[in-house]
Design a protein around this motif. Structure first.
Motif, PDB file in Angstrom:
ATOM      1  N   SER A   1      -7.373   7.258   8.045  1.00 48.75           N
ATOM      2  CA  SER A   1      -8.599   6.736   8.674  1.00 48.75           C
ATOM      3  C   SER A   1      -8.292   5.637   9.684  1.00 48.75           C
ATOM      4  N   ALA A   2      -7.037   5.198   9.726  1.00 52.30           N
ATOM      5  CA  ALA A   2      -6.622   4.150  10.673  1.00 52.30           C
ATOM      6  C   ALA A   2      -5.127   4.310  10.904  1.00 52.30           C
ATOM      7  N   PRO A   3      -4.632   3.817  12.003  1.00 50.60           N
ATOM      8  CA  PRO A   3      -3.190   3.937  12.278  1.00 50.60           C
ATOM      9  C   PRO A   3      -2.360   3.257  11.184  1.00 50.60           C
ATOM     10  N   THR A   4      -1.252   3.853  10.867  1.00 44.34           N
ATOM     11  CA  THR A   4      -0.330   3.301   9.876  1.00 44.34           C
ATOM     12  C   THR A   4       0.682   2.411  10.595  1.00 44.34           C
ATOM     13  N   PHE A   5       0.949   1.208   9.984  1.00 43.29           N
ATOM     14  CA  PHE A   5       1.942   0.337  10.611  1.00 43.29           C
ATOM     15  C   PHE A   5       2.853  -0.237   9.530  1.00 43.29           C
ATOM     16  N   ARG A   6       4.024  -0.667  10.012  1.00 44.88           N
ATOM     17  CA  ARG A   6       5.049  -1.170   9.097  1.00 44.88           C
ATOM     18  C   ARG A   6       4.849  -2.687   8.885  1.00 44.88           C
ATOM     19  N   ASP A   7       4.726  -3.088   7.629  1.00 47.56           N
ATOM     20  CA  ASP A   7       4.582  -4.510   7.291  1.00 47.56           C
ATOM     21  C   ASP A   7       5.978  -5.100   7.120  1.00 47.56           C
ATOM     22  N   PRO A   8       6.439  -5.947   8.041  1.00 51.96           N
ATOM     23  CA  PRO A   8       7.822  -6.464   7.951  1.00 51.96           C
ATOM     24  C   PRO A   8       8.045  -7.325   6.710  1.00 51.96           C
ATOM     25  N   ARG A   9       7.046  -8.010   6.253  1.00 46.59           N
ATOM     26  CA  ARG A   9       7.247  -8.833   5.067  1.00 46.59           C
ATOM     27  C   ARG A   9       7.440  -7.985   3.831  1.00 46.59           C
ATOM     28  N   GLN A  10       6.656  -6.931   3.706  1.00 40.38           N
ATOM     29  CA  GLN A  10       6.776  -6.059   2.548  1.00 40.38           C
ATOM     30  C   GLN A  10       7.829  -4.973   2.742  1.00 40.38           C
ATOM     31  N   ASN A  11       8.197  -4.723   4.038  1.00 42.19           N
ATOM     32  CA  ASN A  11       9.142  -3.625   4.351  1.00 42.19           C
ATOM     33  C   ASN A  11       8.586  -2.296   3.866  1.00 42.19           C
ATOM     34  N   MET A  12       7.262  -2.125   4.086  1.00 40.59           N
ATOM     35  CA  MET A  12       6.585  -0.906   3.646  1.00 40.59           C
ATOM     36  C   MET A  12       5.492  -0.572   4.658  1.00 40.59           C
ATOM     37  N   ASP A  13       5.056   0.721   4.588  1.00 39.75           N
ATOM     38  CA  ASP A  13       3.961   1.159   5.451  1.00 39.75           C
ATOM     39  C   ASP A  13       2.643   0.761   4.833  1.00 39.75           C
ATOM     40  N   ARG A  14       1.795   0.171   5.691  1.00 43.60           N
ATOM     41  CA  ARG A  14       0.428  -0.104   5.230  1.00 43.60           C
ATOM     42  C   ARG A  14      -0.462   1.032   5.738  1.00 43.60           C
ATOM     43  N   PHE A  15      -1.219   1.640   4.826  1.00 42.60           N
ATOM     44  CA  PHE A  15      -1.993   2.849   5.184  1.00 42.60           C
ATOM     45  C   PHE A  15      -3.444   2.686   4.770  1.00 42.60           C
ATOM     46  N   GLN A  16      -4.280   3.508   5.450  1.00 43.14           N
ATOM     47  CA  GLN A  16      -5.685   3.682   5.095  1.00 43.14           C
ATOM     48  C   GLN A  16      -5.967   5.182   5.126  1.00 43.14           C
ATOM     49  N   ILE A  17      -6.338   5.769   4.039  1.00 44.41           N
ATOM     50  CA  ILE A  17      -6.548   7.214   3.897  1.00 44.41           C
ATOM     51  C   ILE A  17      -7.958   7.461   3.416  1.00 44.41           C
ATOM     52  N   LYS A  18      -8.573   8.505   3.983  1.00 44.02           N
ATOM     53  CA  LYS A  18      -9.877   8.942   3.484  1.00 44.02           C
ATOM     54  C   LYS A  18      -9.804  10.427   3.172  1.00 44.02           C
ATOM     55  N   MET A  19     -10.633  10.835   2.228  1.00 43.89           N
ATOM     56  CA  MET A  19     -10.652  12.244   1.816  1.00 43.89           C
ATOM     57  C   MET A  19     -11.989  12.520   1.159  1.00 43.89           C
ATOM     58  N   GLU A  20     -12.329  13.795   1.154  1.00 40.95           N
ATOM     59  CA  GLU A  20     -13.592  14.213   0.564  1.00 40.95           C
ATOM     60  C   GLU A  20     -13.351  14.743  -0.832  1.00 40.95           C
ATOM     61  N   LEU A  21     -14.367  14.645  -1.670  1.00 43.33           N
ATOM     62  CA  LEU A  21     -14.277  15.158  -3.022  1.00 43.33           C
ATOM     63  C   LEU A  21     -14.669  16.612  -3.092  1.00 43.33           C
ATOM     64  N   GLU A  22     -13.924  17.363  -3.895  1.00 44.56           N
ATOM     65  CA  GLU A  22     -14.258  18.774  -4.131  1.00 44.56           C
ATOM     66  C   GLU A  22     -15.473  18.862  -5.057  1.00 44.56           C
ATOM     67  N   GLY A  23     -16.074  20.015  -5.107  1.00 44.09           N
ATOM     68  CA  GLY A  23     -17.136  20.262  -6.071  1.00 44.09           C
ATOM     69  C   GLY A  23     -16.663  20.016  -7.472  1.00 44.09           C
ATOM     70  N   TRP A  24     -17.486  19.398  -8.278  1.00 41.11           N
ATOM     71  CA  TRP A  24     -17.082  18.921  -9.606  1.00 41.11           C
ATOM     72  C   TRP A  24     -16.732  20.105 -10.502  1.00 41.11           C
ATOM     73  N   GLY A  25     -15.476  20.191 -10.898  1.00 43.58           N
ATOM     74  CA  GLY A  25     -15.045  21.245 -11.815  1.00 43.58           C
ATOM     75  C   GLY A  25     -14.719  22.544 -11.142  1.00 43.58           C
ATOM     76  N   HIS A  26     -14.703  22.632  -9.742  1.00 49.83           N
ATOM     77  CA  HIS A  26     -14.404  23.860  -9.018  1.00 49.83           C
ATOM     78  C   HIS A  26     -13.063  23.773  -8.336  1.00 49.83           C
ATOM     79  N   GLU A  27     -12.398  24.883  -8.184  1.00 53.18           N
ATOM     80  CA  GLU A  27     -11.119  24.944  -7.473  1.00 53.18           C
ATOM     81  C   GLU A  27     -11.365  24.811  -5.988  1.00 53.18           C
ATOM     82  N   LYS A  28     -10.341  24.269  -5.258  1.00 57.29           N
ATOM     83  CA  LYS A  28     -10.437  24.120  -3.801  1.00 57.29           C
ATOM     84  C   LYS A  28     -10.169  25.470  -3.170  1.00 57.29           C
ATOM     85  N   GLU A  29     -10.987  25.789  -2.113  1.00 56.18           N
ATOM     86  CA  GLU A  29     -10.836  27.059  -1.423  1.00 56.18           C
ATOM     87  C   GLU A  29      -9.542  27.079  -0.619  1.00 56.18           C
TER      88      GLU A  29
END
Length: 504
Positions: free
Chosen positions: A476-504
């Protein structure tokens, strides 16, 4: 100042002198108590801190008669105020030599260690005078209430004004002496000032007012000018040199200034001088230079038997503090009170005795039936107490069961109302690597938003997309490298599947 209106003549017959006398006697009898100075016995020891030594005096009061029983003076090698340890040692000696074991202890301080002021207030402050003095102490003196020992008394009350005498001493000066005496096993019950004790001594000797009291030694002087219901002015200073002529001129000039500064240029009727190790001609020079009658204070004036006058020089300051403590007409100050004055309640001796007698008679006639009923009541209360213990146990168990049911219901309601959130969190825990952590998770009705840190954020997209509960997984936003943590900081979004149903 407003003039008082003259009273209108009364048509009532004035009581005869004999009736006044009997009325005063009856009032004194009914208001008498065992602690009243007219009846009580009190023995006190006063210790005075003086330049060149420590003075001590022991005296007692019985049926309002004050008697000095013994005095001592313990010289210090140098002409300065002795240290606390020396004062404590002198007190131990004085207690043994003067018979002061168990006596209340009064400590008298030099005038130059204290500040004595007279202040005027509106009479409305008499409702709470202690609070008024505490609030204004740092204005009246150089000390604050938290750093000083202080006390006050009323000098006069006239119209809408009241005038107080306030005395204060710095705690850091007095505390070492109190501590040293306490370490020797003595507790100081009162702290006063030399000049106030000497003033009480002068009044005790019935010297004519206005009285000017002067205490002299080789280095300086301290004194007080007093007129009851009018003036109290304390003063002290050091001499500039030792020449008798110069010293006498200085004293004459300073004493004239003291009297001129008072209200209506108060003229003393008596100048009482207490001199210690001064030039013998100094008193004569003062008599020639001052227009007032000058008297020298002598031990014989105190009514002390010759065999008891063993102190040389005589410790007038200690005797003055002793008289101020024992003679309640002096209304002495006690700096340890820090302005707290408790109003004594007059005991009604005869009334109390009659009430006690009536109570004993009533109890004699009522005791037997009341005692039987009391025992019956105690038995009933005992049985009730036994049943109460069992009832309390049942009530405690009932409350415990209700609390468990409430907790179970709370868990069930939470699980029923938030099933999707629990499953989503469980799924995220299973999918995300151990070296990835989340700083924020937001779960709405059909969408999940994640924020966090991971060594490789792109690696997370396929893992999340493989879940049967998520679809359309993307950043949901650009990923960038945090030099202090030496890790990628990320923001991810996703939708929920129907409750109890398999994904098409």
């Amino acid at each position: 100042m407003k003039k008082a209106h003259p009273k209108q003549p009364s048509h009532k017959t004035a009581p005869s002198p004999s009736r006044k006398k009997w009325g005063k006697a009856l009032k004194g009898f009914f208001l008498a108590g065992l602690a009243d100075e007219r009846l009580s016995y009190k023995k006190t020891l006063c210790l005075s801190i003086e330049k060149g030594g420590i003075g001590a005096a022991v005296g007692r009061r019985l049926f309002s008669q004050v008697r000095i029983q013994g005095t001592k003076f313990y010289p210090f090698p140098e002409k300065e105020y002795p240290p606390p340890e020396f004062a404590a040692t002198c007190l131990s000696l004085a207690v043994a030599e003067l018979g002061g074991i168990g006596c209340p202890l009064i400590l008298s301080l030099p005038k130059e260690w204290t500040v004595i002021r007279t202040v005027a207030y509106p009479s409305t402050v008499m409702e709470n005078p202690s609070q008024a003095i505490r609030y204004d102490l740092d204005r009246i003196t150089p000390f604050s209430p938290e750093t000083a020992y202080y006390d006050f008394k009323t000098l006069r009350e006239e119209g809408s004004q009241v005038e107080w005498v306030v005395a204060a001493a710095r705690m850091e000066t007095v505390d070492p002496y109190l501590k040293a005496l306490r370490e020797k096993g003595f507790t100081v019950e009162g702290v006063t000032v030399h000049v106030l004790g000497l003033l009480a001594l002068a009044l005790f000797l019935r010297k004519s007012e206005p009285v000017l009291l002067l205490s002299l030694d080789q280095e300086g002087y301290e004194g007080v000018l007093y007129q009851s219901q009018r003036t109290l002015k304390a003063f002290s200073a050091l001499f500039n040199g030792t020449d008798p002529q110069a010293v006498s001129e200085t004293l004459i000039r300073e004493l004239s200034l003291v009297t001129d500064e008072t209200e209506s240029a108060l003229v003393p009727k008596t100048v009482l001088v207490q001199a210690k190790e001064v030039d013998p001609t100094l008193i004569d020079r003062l008599r020639l230079g001052l227009p007032w009658p000058i008297l020298s204070l002598e031990p014989k004036d105190l009514g002390i038997r010759e065999g008891l006058v063993s102190a040389k020089p005589f410790p007038y300051q200690a005797v003055g503090g002793l008289v101020e403590s024992l003679w309640t007409k002096a209304e002495g100050l006690n700096l340890l009170r820090q302005g707290r004055h408790e109003k004594p309640k007059p005991p009604l001796v005869l009334t109390v005795l009659l009430l006690i007698l009536l109570a004993l008679l009533a109890g004699f006639y009522l005791f037997t039936p009341l005692e039987l009923e009391r025992k019956k009541l105690q038995e009933i209360e005992r049985q009730i107490a036994v049943q109460k213990k069992e009832l309390k146990k049942v009530e405690a168990l009932k409350k415990e069961v209700e609390e468990i049911h409430r907790e179970i219901s709370l868990i069930r309601n939470f699980k029923t109302s938030h099933p999707m959130s629990l499953v989503v969190l469980k799924e995220l825990t299973a999918l995300l690597p151990k070296n990835t952590w989340l700083t924020r998770v937001r779960i709405s009705e059909n969408q999940v938003q994640l924020e966090g840190y991971s060594p490789s954020a792109t690696f997370l997209i396929p893992r999340l997309d493989s879940s049967r509960y998520f679809k359309k997984v993307e950043f949901s936003a650009p990923t960038f490298r945090d030099p202090r943590q030496n890790m990628d900081r990320f923001q991810i979004k996703m939708e929920l599947e129907g409750w109890g149903h398999e994904k098409e």
